[in-house]
Design an enzyme around this catalytic site. Structure first.
Site, PDB file in Angstrom:
ATOM      1  CB  CYS A 112      32.996  30.148   4.976  1.00 22.74           C
ATOM      2  SG  CYS A 112      32.013  31.377   4.099  1.00 22.74           S
ATOM      3  CG  HIS A 113      34.550  26.358   5.587  1.00 25.87           C
ATOM      4  ND1 HIS A 113      34.339  27.082   4.427  1.00 25.87           N
ATOM      5  CD2 HIS A 113      33.531  25.476   5.666  1.00 25.87           C
ATOM      6  CE1 HIS A 113      33.249  26.638   3.822  1.00 25.87           C
ATOM      7  NE2 HIS A 113      32.743  25.659   4.552  1.00 25.87           N
ATOM      8  N   GLY A 114      36.518  29.095   9.114  1.00 21.88           N
ATOM      9  CA  GLY A 114      37.458  29.371  10.183  1.00 21.88           C
ATOM     10  C   GLY A 114      38.917  29.483   9.797  1.00 21.88           C
TER      11      GLY A 114
END
Lengths: 267, 179, 422
Positions: B143-145
């Site tokens: 999703c956001h690394g």
């Protein structure tokens, strides 16, 4: 003065109406009762009746034993879970006792990581076990499926008194009454003839607290227990209800005086 | 028809204020059941636990189990993974925690270093991270690394804390009880 | 009694707002400065009580819908889950189920008040018609709601009521199947009833807005049944006079409500509805909820299926045309001695029909020889009276009755020139 009188008579009119509603509506709502020769059940005093009514913990615990050893052989009570037995307002067994009671049963769970169903001991979250996997199996074994007992005390007119009366109401059929084999005669069952054989006999269930285990006592205890399974929140309801009533009476008083003040410049 | 009730801020006003407050308090109490009903109910709170057979998970692999509606990762760590995790105890961690603090002892009482058990929910915004991905070969959240290491500790990215370790214990060498 | 707005914005923000969306002006003119006749008695507080009931039903209903599952497999169990596991679920569910009964108690009092004081007459015909519409929607909502717990009465009530539509010539069968979405009451039926049960209260709320709007155009009727002549002498401001009286009336009503919720929550329901629905077994004695019993009695009084259905719906439909059946110019029964007597006979007839609806039709009331006078006979007499009251007495009484002299004004009636007995 005259106006006041009118005012008061109108108010009493409203109060009378409210009282009539409280008393009359339930009567109106109660159907004529099952057709035919239903006998009015024996009326007992129950500790859970009335505004301050609470359950008798000892009766609930004894009742559970009767339920487990007698009723549960044929009946289910699917809505009740073992954890309910330790919740406030019930038999209030300790957590240890409930875990032990639950562990006595075998629950089919799964599927596991291999996709197989497996058996495990019961846990507090599990439902009371049903004697048959489904109604068809029950009907095949007993001739007719026995009703689930979870809310039975609310599912019959005059529920608790009826259940008690039914349990103690087995007698021989009157002279000349044709009773088919396998059926029993009961004074309080609508129509008198039922498939359930007499479930209780004196001394059938061992009571640990020394209470005499007569049919009447066991019937009373198990009925008490079944009222709890039907209304597990009854004690909370009564307690909160009393507080709400006190509050509303006070609020009505406040509003009454405030309203008189507001209207005082109009008369 | 505007009626103004000026004058005498005395008994009359007190009665109105008292009545109003009393009614308001009652209304506030009446609202509570409507709010509380959305909290987890008794059947949810009757906490579920699961018992898992871990003997079938080969070394260097991981299995996912569902517990309380969330994925739980059970990873059978290789020696290299254990070594990497322990070596990084000294690294600059955003949420400092030693590898051993994230493990549990087996039936013998010794720490089971082979078994990492974490809740597979990224501590950033709740996505499920991908296993054996990212710089540390631990977990990588798509999703956001966010990047986690082989101990499930946050190393890079927006997630604030390490992957959560659920309450669990070893029932035997091959079975663990989660919850 | 529509009046000039007296609202004056108190500060800069209210002035700004008032030029853009005068919502405060609307509230002020409708519920604060709105003039009401000063002689309203407690029977007029039931408008507020009904608003309260609607709000309670909507709020508790939305909450229950968060936990309820509308499938035949799970409906009964999900209601019991609410009763057992959900925090305060038992309270919310009992408030909702008893709330329906309370709603009907209040609406019946409200309607009989309107009948007694002639509130349906010109210029309040539309106000009355909207009220009857609300009542009709309430019955539909209550019926849908009663099906949802999926007990025996739910199932058989749904079966019997939907079968009524089967009596309609030509399209009846098709209509019934369409209502069910199945060949009997089943999953599709339950699911659509749930949807409609959620929708209808908002329709009611919409019609209530129109009802109040119409009320505020014509102004309230009052116990004297005469129009306001001098607003200064005859009326008081809605707030605080009417609001305080309504609040007190409401508090008393809530005591009755709480008695049922906390101390007798199942008294108004049927034990059979605690038995999960069984399409193979009909309960020995099926009855609708108490508030529908009079109509049920009318239905059963007619030996013909279609005739019974027509008469039952006719009993409600006739209420729509009441304003034009009454020929009397005088509104309030206080000044109509004959009308007043027949009003009470009508009340007794309605209660009698309610009684008949709850009994088995062949129950003997007065034994004569082998048979006698049974419940069906009584409900036939009462049904005839119900229709005669509106179709014969309403037009007739206005022509033959000599009304008592009306008071000068509302103010005069308050000051004691009215007859002591009302």
């Amino acid at each position: 003065m005259k106006n006041k009188m009118i005012d008061i008579s109108r108010k009493t009119g409203l109060l009378a109406l409210a009282a009539a509603a409280a008393i009359g509506l339930p009567l109106l709502a109660t159907p004529a009762g099952a057709a035919g020769d239903a006998v009015k059940p024996i009326q007992l005093d129950w500790s859970f009746e009335g505004v301050f009514g609470v359950y008798d913990r000892d009766a609930l615990r004894r009742g559970y034993k009767v339920y487990k050893e007698v009723c549960a052989v044929c009946h289910s009570a699917e809505l009740v879970r073992f954890r309910n037995l330790m919740e406030p307002g019930g038999p209030e067994f300790t957590e240890g006792q409930v875990k032990a009671l639950a562990a006595d049963i075998v629950v089919v769970d799964g599927p596991d990581d291999r996709g197989e169903m497996f058996e495990r001991p019961g846990e507090p979250k599990d439902r009371f076990p049903s004697p048959y996997p489904n109604d068809q199996a029950a009907a095949a074994a007993m001739g007719a499926a026995a009703p689930d007992l979870s809310v039975i005390a609310k599912a019959r007119p005059d529920g608790v008194n009826y259940l008690y009366s039914l349990l103690v109401g087995y007698t021989d059929a009157p002279e000349g009454f044709e009773l088919l084999p396998g059926l029993s005669y009961n004074t309080y069952f609508p129509g008198h003839v039922l498939a359930m054989p007499r479930p209780l006999s004196d001394g059938q269930v061992e009571y640990e607290d020394g209470t005499p285990n007569t049919v009447e006592q066991m019937a009373k205890d198990v009925t008490h227990f079944l009222m709890w399974t039907a209304e597990p929140k009854l004690e909370q309801r009564h307690r909160l209800g009393f507080q709400v009533m006190i509050y509303l009476v006070l609020l009505s008083g406040f509003l009454w005086f405030a309203m008189r003040k507001v209207w005082s410049d109009q008369h | 028809m505007a009626q103004t009730h000026a004058v005498e801020p005395t008994r009359r006003d007190f009665l109105y204020v008292a009545t109003g407050s009393f009614a308001a308090v009652g209304a506030a109490f009446a609202v509570w059941p409507l709010i509380d009903q959305m909290n987890p109910d008794a059947s949810v709170l009757a906490l579920a636990s699961i018992e898992v057979d871990i003997s079938s998970i080969p070394e260097g692999q991981e299995s996912t189990f569902k517990w309380r509606g969330k994925p739980v990762f059970i990873r059978h760590r290789t020696d290299a993974e254990i070594a990497a995790a322990e070596a990084d105890d000294a690294a600059a961690l955003p949420d400092p925690e030693s590898d051993s603090a994230r493990l549990r002892p087996g039936p013998s009482g010794e720490l089971e270093k082979k078994w990492l058990v974490v809740i597979g929910v990224c501590t950033h915004l709740g996505c499920v991270p991908l296993s054996y991905r990212g710089e540390y070969d631990g977990y990588f959240c798509p999703c956001h690394g966010s990047v986690y290491d082989t101990s499930g500790r946050i190393r890079k990215g927006p997630a604030p804390t390490n992957l959560e370790v659920p309450p669990y214990e070893f029932v035997s060498d091959s079975r663990i009880l989660i919850g | 009694m529509s009046h000039q707005s007296t609202y004056t914005p108190g500060n800069a923000f209210s002035r700004w707002m008032d030029e853009r969306l005068p919502v405060m002006r609307l509230v002020n003119d409708s519920f604060v400065d709105y003039p009401v006749p000063k002689n309203l008695n407690y029977w007029w507080t039931f408008g507020a009580v009904l608003s309260f009931c609607l709000a309670v039903q909507i709020v508790t209903g939305i909450v229950l819908a968060m936990h309820y599952v509308p499938t035949t497999e799970l409906a009964f169990a999900s209601v019991e889950h609410i009763m057992r596991d959900v925090n305060y679920g038992w309270l919310i569910r009992y408030v909702h189920s008893n709330g329906a009964s309370m709603f009907f108690i209040a609406v019946y009092i409200h309607m009989f008040r309107g009948l007694y004081y002639g509130s349906y007459k010109a210029p309040r015909e539309v106000l009355w018609i909207l009220g009857v519409l609300i009542y009709l929607l309430m019955m539909a909502t209550a019926f849908f709601g009663y099906v949802l717990p999926w007990g025996q009465m739910s199932f058989w009530g749904a079966t019997v009521i939907t079968n009524l539509f089967g009596a309609i010539p030509l399209v009846g069968e098709a209509l019934r199947t369409w209502l069910w979405g199945d060949f009997a009451v089943g999953d599709p039926t339950l699911n659509r009833f749930f949807s409609l049960h959620y929708l209808f209260p908002f329709l009611i709320a919409g019609v209530v807005v129109l009802h109040i709007w119409a009320l505020h155009v014509t102004g309230q009727n009052n116990p004297a049944g005469i129009e306001v002549k001098d607003p200064k002498k005859d009326t008081v401001a809605f707030t605080p006079y009417a609001t305080m009286k309504d609040a007190f009336g409401l508090a008393i009503f809530m005591i009755l409500f709480s008695y049922f919720v906390f101390f007798n929550p199942n008294a108004l329901g049927e034990p059979d509805n605690y038995i999960v629905a069984d399409p193979l077994v009909t309960p020995a004695h099926i009855v609708p909820e108490w508030y529908l019993l009079p109509f049920y009695a009318i239905l059963r009084a007619v030996p013909d299926k279609l005739g019974g259905v027509v008469l039952m719906f006719g009993a409600i439909a006739i209420l729509f045309v009441l304003p034009w059946l009454d020929t009397s110019k005088v509104r309030s029964a206080r000044f109509r001695p004959l009308f007043k007597q027949f009003f009470w006979i009508f009340v007794v007839a309605c209660i009698g029909l309610g009684y008949c609806g709850g009994q088995s039709p062949d129950k003997i009331l007065i034994a004569v020889g082998d048979g006698g006078f049974d419940v069906t006979d009584l409900s036939r007499i009462l049904t005839i009276y119900y229709f005669a009251h509106f179709l014969i007495l309403f037009p007739l009484l206005g022509l033959i009755e000599k009304p008592k002299p009306l008071p000068e004004s509302i103010a005069a009636s308050v000051l004691g020139s009215e007859p002591a007995k009302s």
